[in-house]
Design an enzyme around this catalytic site. Structure first.
Site, short mmCIF file in Angstrom:
data_model
loop_
_atom_site.label_atom_id
_atom_site.label_comp_id
_atom_site.label_asym_id
_atom_site.label_seq_id
_atom_site.Cartn_x
_atom_site.Cartn_y
_atom_site.Cartn_z
N CYS A 1 29.29 40.76 32.86
CA CYS A 1 29.81 42.04 32.37
C CYS A 1 31.02 41.78 31.48
O CYS A 1 31.46 40.63 31.33
CB CYS A 1 30.23 42.90 33.56
SG CYS A 1 31.47 42.07 34.57
N CYS B 1 40.37 42.62 35.00
CA CYS B 1 39.45 43.46 34.22
C CYS B 1 40.07 44.82 33.93
O CYS B 1 40.63 45.45 34.83
CB CYS B 1 38.15 43.64 34.99
SG CYS B 1 37.02 44.72 34.11
N HIS C 1 38.19 41.64 50.51
CA HIS C 1 37.82 41.24 49.14
C HIS C 1 39.07 41.23 48.26
O HIS C 1 39.91 42.14 48.35
CB HIS C 1 36.77 42.23 48.61
CG HIS C 1 36.15 41.79 47.32
ND1 HIS C 1 36.78 41.92 46.10
CD2 HIS C 1 34.94 41.23 47.04
CE1 HIS C 1 35.99 41.47 45.14
NE2 HIS C 1 34.86 41.04 45.69
N GLU D 1 39.62 41.99 45.20
CA GLU D 1 39.88 43.18 44.38
C GLU D 1 40.42 44.33 45.23
O GLU D 1 41.34 45.04 44.81
CB GLU D 1 38.60 43.62 43.65
CG GLU D 1 38.86 44.79 42.71
CD GLU D 1 37.58 45.36 42.13
OE1 GLU D 1 36.70 44.56 41.71
OE2 GLU D 1 37.44 46.59 42.10
N SER E 1 29.29 37.17 46.24
CA SER E 1 29.43 38.19 45.20
C SER E 1 29.01 39.56 45.74
O SER E 1 27.85 39.77 46.11
CB SER E 1 28.54 37.81 44.00
OG SER E 1 28.35 38.93 43.18
S1 SF4 Z 1 35.20 46.05 37.08
FE1 SF4 Z 1 34.21 44.18 37.83
S2 SF4 Z 1 31.99 44.53 37.49
FE2 SF4 Z 1 33.11 46.08 36.27
S3 SF4 Z 1 33.31 45.17 34.21
FE3 SF4 Z 1 35.15 44.62 35.38
S4 SF4 Z 1 34.73 42.61 36.31
FE4 SF4 Z 1 32.77 43.52 35.66
#
Ligand code: SF4
Length: 401
Positions: A53, A148, A176, A178, A312
């Site tokens: 992604c 991200c 996790h 995140e 994952s």
């Molecule tokens: S939030 Fe996670 S899955 Fe969505 S684009 Fe970003 S890295 Fe990829």
């Protein structure tokens, strides 16, 4: 969308052609039906959306830039950059070291990391506490921050909700990386609480409706809420955000359920003062990959193969969807396929790799569904397809596409 410069060995001759063709035919991504590829008597039914992604490609580009731009420095990653063993192994082989493992255990003592070092923040982001610790050490936390933008969007939304006195309910897995990062950021502005699934959400809803005691509530959510969480006061105004890789449909179900709980508690006319609409924080890649997987369920096939790292989260959810209908094999790479009859595949329920002594059924024609997670290189999917074709004695050339 921006194009990233990632090592060529993560691309695939088959998949690149398939994706380019689909993009050309459907630039607005309205068609979620899979692509069908025939190689003699094997048909691969390939998901419309899968693989790296935006956030993962961004993280890979920045990490390899860090290696190239700093040949004389030690380079650390806070933890696995993404949950894919091949990508992480390649970074390790180039001298990058991980400071923590995915459980948060320390692999390199903080004392060893100095202002002379380069530290890469992974795509999941990191906690406020770790970010502050690095800054206090004089480490630049911005140059190679690969958090991200879609994760940051969740943090920004949480911050806004906090300013309007909302408590943040995070749909995620509390261990996790995140979710730990999102929890730490949302905790800056508002009380926060993590729910993993509908079962935990039902407990929360029952508490809001007065069906559980505060003691039971504290015991149930003890590792999953802010330190000073006031269960009586802090659940009068709430908003739901998620770990971006959770099942989007489940996040929506949780949000809808909590909204109806707040209506039951406070009344329909006043719901805007008690529940925030946060639909806009769902990540596009998770949505696309899961919607394309739901479309795969409309197909008929002999089996499904999902490629990706066993830790994952987004990949596990694709497996969860597919195994409802198909014999589904979750493999980290082509090496897990041993023969026509043998495959080692990860069981997402037992969390164990299991040996299967049936794999490719004896049939004149085989239909195989194939997809991968957002952290899996297309080249890994390509190698899985080639391995299956080799076992079926079918010669392969990407030129046939
Ligand atoms: S939030 Fe996670 S899955 Fe969505 S684009 Fe970003 S890295 Fe990829």
């Amino acid at each position: 969308m921006k194009k990233f410069d990632i090592p060529e060995y993560y691309r695939s001759p088959i998949i690149s052609k398939v994706k380019a063709k689909r993009k050309l035919d459907d630039p607005r991504k309205k068609d979620f039906s899979p692509t069908s590829l025939h190689f003699d008597n094997v048909e691969f039914i390939i998901s419309r959306h899968f693989g790296f992604c935006y956030g993962v490609e961004n993280a890979i580009e920045k990490s390899y830039n860090a290696i190239q731009e700093n040949p004389d420095k030690r380079i650390f990653l806070l933890s696995q950059m993404i949950h894919n063993p091949e990508v992480n192994q390649d970074l390790l082989s180039q001298g990058v070291r991980f400071i923590q493992d995915t459980e948060g255990n320390q692999l390199v003592p903080w004392d060893e990391v100095t202002s002379e070092d380069i530290v890469i923040i992974p795509a999941f982001g990191t906690t406020v506490e770790i970010s502050e610790l690095l800054t206090e050490k004089g480490i630049d936390v911005q140059s190679y921050n690969t958090t991200c933008p879609f994760v940051e969007k969740v943090w920004n939304r949480s911050a806004k909700l906090g300013q309007s006195d909302h408590t943040i309910i995070i749909h995620g897995k509390h261990r996790h990386e995140e979710t730990k990062a999102t929890f730490s950021h949302s905790n800056l502005n508002s009380p926060s609480l993590i729910v993993r699934d509908m079962e935990e959400t039902r407990f929360l809803a029952d508490f809001i409706l007065g069906k559980h005691s505060e003691a039971d509530f504290s015991e149930f959510f003890k590792d999953k809420m802010s330190a000073n969480f006031n269960a009586r006061e802090d659940l009068r105004k709430i908003g739901v955000v998620n770990q971006t890789t959770m099942l989007a449909t489940e996040t929506q179900e949780i949000a809808d359920f909590l909204r109806s709980t707040m209506i039951e508690k406070f009344g329909e006319e006043d719901i805007k003062n008690h529940f925030a609409d946060t639909r806009d924080t769902l990540c596009y890649a998770t949505n696309d990959n899961q919607s394309a997987t739901l479309e795969l369920l409309n197909q008929s096939a002999d089996l499904a193969i999902v490629v990706g790292g066993y830790n994952s989260s987004n990949t596990s959810h694709l497996v969860e969807l597919l195994e409802d209908k198909f014999n589904t094999y979750f493999v980290k790479n082509a090496d897990e396929i041993k023969s026509k009859n043998e495959i080692d595949a990860f069981n997402i329920h037992s969390k164990e790799v299991e040996k299967h002594t049936t794999f490719l059924p004896e049939k004149d024609t085989l239909k195989i569904i194939i997809t991968s997670g957002a952290s899996c290189p297309d080249s890994a999917v390509d190698r899985v397809m080639q391995k299956v074709l080799a076992l079926m004695n079918i010669s392969f050339s990407p030129d046939v596409i």
